[in-house]
Design an enzyme around this catalytic site. Structure first.
Site, short mmCIF file in Angstrom:
data_model
loop_
_atom_site.label_atom_id
_atom_site.label_comp_id
_atom_site.label_asym_id
_atom_site.label_seq_id
_atom_site.Cartn_x
_atom_site.Cartn_y
_atom_site.Cartn_z
N GLN A 153 -4.55 -4.97 7.26
CA GLN A 153 -5.58 -5.87 6.71
C GLN A 153 -5.52 -7.25 7.34
O GLN A 153 -6.09 -8.20 6.82
CB GLN A 153 -5.39 -6.00 5.19
CG GLN A 153 -5.52 -4.70 4.43
CD GLN A 153 -6.93 -4.14 4.45
OE1 GLN A 153 -7.90 -4.84 4.73
NE2 GLN A 153 -7.04 -2.85 4.16
N CYS B 58 -4.87 2.60 -3.48
CA CYS B 58 -3.59 3.07 -2.93
C CYS B 58 -2.49 2.03 -3.17
O CYS B 58 -1.65 1.81 -2.32
CB CYS B 58 -3.70 3.36 -1.44
SG CYS B 58 -4.79 4.74 -1.09
N ASP C 14 3.10 -4.36 8.31
CA ASP C 14 1.89 -3.57 8.09
C ASP C 14 0.71 -4.54 8.24
O ASP C 14 0.44 -5.34 7.34
CB ASP C 14 1.93 -2.96 6.68
CG ASP C 14 0.62 -2.29 6.29
OD1 ASP C 14 0.55 -1.71 5.19
OD2 ASP C 14 -0.36 -2.36 7.06
N LYS D 256 -10.30 -0.09 10.95
CA LYS D 256 -10.45 -1.31 10.16
C LYS D 256 -10.75 -2.53 11.03
O LYS D 256 -10.94 -3.64 10.50
CB LYS D 256 -9.19 -1.56 9.31
CG LYS D 256 -9.00 -0.49 8.23
CD LYS D 256 -8.01 -0.95 7.17
CE LYS D 256 -7.31 0.19 6.47
NZ LYS D 256 -8.06 0.76 5.37
N HIS E 15 0.86 -1.17 0.00
CA HIS E 15 0.00 0.00 0.00
C HIS E 15 0.90 1.23 0.00
O HIS E 15 2.03 1.17 0.51
CB HIS E 15 -0.84 -0.05 1.28
CG HIS E 15 -1.86 1.03 1.46
ND1 HIS E 15 -1.52 2.32 1.78
CD2 HIS E 15 -3.20 1.00 1.37
CE1 HIS E 15 -2.64 3.04 1.90
NE2 HIS E 15 -3.67 2.26 1.66
#
Lengths: 419, 150
Positions: free
Chosen positions: A216, A377, A213, A239, A136
């Site tokens: 997600q 993104c 990261d 999220k 991303h």
């Protein structure tokens, strides 16, 4: 309403009752364009359960005060609630200590924090940062800015046409000049689940730290930062069914201790004179100014909610729904899925022959179906696949097979318009 | 609540499937590029202008149905017009899609382009409809920078 405890999550709900879960989310009964809302844009943001909404209201009606310095009752209550939330985050990701949990605005800020503090002091001219081709922008641009500042280089591990990370090429790129690996746990554009443990293991063999990261990842499966042995770990509250404006950076204590502060101001100091200022201890050293107090509390409530359902149960349910949704979409003629890794999380990106994703999204929207269209993104990913954009359906804990059935009907309508 | 048909009208879909003047111009003396990176619409507009008249106009590119149809219909409506007529049509088209004038401008002044009135109800798509037009105007003005409507 289940109560949160400070020790461990409350008793787990037996089985997975998606209808009961849906009842907890007031927005799901809100029509869009006269149709029931079919919300399949969870990778962009998730909806909030009533208990999170109640926690936010409770803070502002019963506990609202600034934290950390007040001696009055409300200030003590606010401080305690905020620190309880921090402890909940610690448990959620199984960090060793609450000193390793830094509240930030979101994943993007977490990564920028590491780049500007750890990165600035550890990266020199000729040094290298290693990322993957599926990142991303938030896990690309902070490193580009840093590398440009330092005369260092960004190296990119390529991905395959199925959207998978290539461990062999990663191992080759890991070298004496590598100073940090920054990698996404789950790709927001492709849904690929990366072999994070192996990535970390190989990096540590070369004494290279790893930033994960997890934007997600944390909402779809249980995470354990100690078991992963990652050095930094970042995710966003909005999220994981929490409010916007709050996120978490986890860092190993010894790393955070050695890092200079990020933003200067109140709370991150223990004493200030014009001659010398002494910084505060962890985690406060990295939390300048009044934090998003209600955001942290809302995140804590969201974590309670998820742990009540059980992350393993969420994973099992979503994987089955992902398989169902994938099959249903593949049956649409002219539809091609982008991102076909063997191990995938709750994201399905696709293109439809002869129809631009924006047109797909606009037509679906008229039927109350919310998907995302565009480059997500992740422009390098789009460029790799030679497409301007994809349509992306991403699922969450409250989605059902019906949602995918309605999506497929909607896509048939799209095709009719364009045939 | 507006009907989808208001946006995806037959004529728009037709121009998307079979865009008119969809080619480079060998003898072009005006050219500009337009690109909306956030949505992926990309096009180039070519024109041959002689004595202040748009003798020929063409475009190439990839994008959504709205941007392609708009570009295609633009080329049809501008061929043979003077530069100042082209700019005037641009202004009227822009008003049509951006809802800056209530009621709708007189359709007879816009001809077929009036079908884009539906875009008003889809503000997110306005930039798709206007990309080709802004690019055309940049070409007329001899601007070198790539146009974006985002």
């Amino acid at each position: 309403m289940m109560k949160a405890t400070e020790e461990k999550p409350a008793r787990k709900r037996a089985g997975y009752d998606v209808r009961r879960i849906r009842e907890d989310f007031p927005i799901l009964s809100r029509p869009v364009n006269g149709k029931p809302l079919i919300y399949l844009d969870n990778a962009a943001t998730t909806q909030k359960p009533q208990t999170v909404l109640d926690a936010l209201t409770h803070f502002y009606t019963r506990e609202c005060a600034n934290i950390h310095r007040g001696v009055h009752y409300l200030s003590e209550r606010a401080t305690e609630s905020h620190e309880i939330a921090r402890e909940k985050v610690r448990q959620f990701i199984n960090a060793k200590s609450a000193r390793e949990i830094i509240f930030v605005r979101g994943t993007t800020e977490a990564i920028n924090l590491v780049a500007q503090t750890y990165g600035r002091t550890r990266l020199g001219s000729g040094g290298e940062i290693l990322i993957s081709g599926m990142e991303h922008h938030s896990n690309i641009v902070p490193w580009q800015i840093l590398c440009e500042e330092k005369g260092a280089h960004l190296r990119v591990v390529p991905i395959t046409l199925s959207g998978e990370f290539v461990l062999e090429q990663y191992a080759e790129l890991l070298g004496p000049r590598t100073r940090l690996v920054a990698i996404t746990s789950v790709s927001n554009a492709l849904g690929t689940i990366n072999p994070i443990r192996e990535i970390i293991r190989l990096a540590h063999e070369c004494n290279v730290p790893v930033l994960v990261d997890a934007a997600q990842a944390v909402q779809h499966q249980p995470v354990d930062v100690q078991a992963l042995d990652c050095d930094f770990f970042a995710f966003s509250g909005h999220k994981v069914y929490g409010p916007t404006g709050i996120g978490v950076l986890y860092g190993k204590e010894r790393l955070l201790e050695a890092m200079p502060p990020y933003q200067g101001g109140g709370d991150m100091i223990s004493s200030v004179t014009f001659q010398k200022t002494i910084y505060n201890k962890l985690p406060y050293k990295f939390e300048a100014g009044t934090p998003n107090v209600s955001g942290g509390i809302g995140l804590g409530a969201a974590i309670d909610y998820l742990q009540f359902i059980g992350l393993e149960n969420i994973y099992a349910y979503e994987q089955e729904l992902l398989a169902y949704g994938t099959r249903a979409l593949l049956a649409v003629e002219g539809l091609r899925i982008i991102g076909t890794a063997k191990e995938k999380s709750s994201v399905i990106s696709f293109v439809l022959e002869g129809v631009h994703p924006h047109d797909i999204g606009t037509i679906l929207d008229r039927d109350g179906i919310a998907i995302r269209t565009g480059h997500h993104c992740a422009q390098p990913v789009m460029e790799f696949f030679g497409i301007p954009a994809t349509a992306r359906a991403s699922l969450g804990i409250y989605n059902t097979r019906d949602d995918f059935d309605i999506l497929v009907e909607g896509l048939k309508k799209v095709k009719e318009v364009f045939q | 609540m507006s009907d989808l048909r208001d946006l995806y009208q037959e004529v728009i879909l037709d121009h998307h499937k079979k865009p008119r003047n969809f080619q480079r111009l060998e003898h072009a003396n005006r050219q500009a590029d337009g690109y909306n990176p956030l949505c992926g619409d990309k096009l180039s507009v070519f024109m041959h202008v002689e004595n202040g008249i748009l003798k020929d106009i063409g475009f190439i590119g990839t994008g959504c149905a709205i941007s392609t149809a708009s570009a295609s219909m633009m080329t049809e409506s501008l061929k043979g017009k003077t530069e100042s007529e082209a700019k005037a049509i641009f202004e009227r088209f822009h008003l049509l899609v951006t809802n800056h004038s209530d009621p709708l401008p007189d359709p007879s002044t816009l001809g077929k382009l009036a079908v884009f009135s539906g875009v008003r109800e889809y503000p997110v798509r306005v930039k798709c409809a206007t990309l080709a037009w802004h690019t055309m105007r940049a070409a007329l003005e001899g601007s070198r920078e790539t146009v974006a409507t985002e």
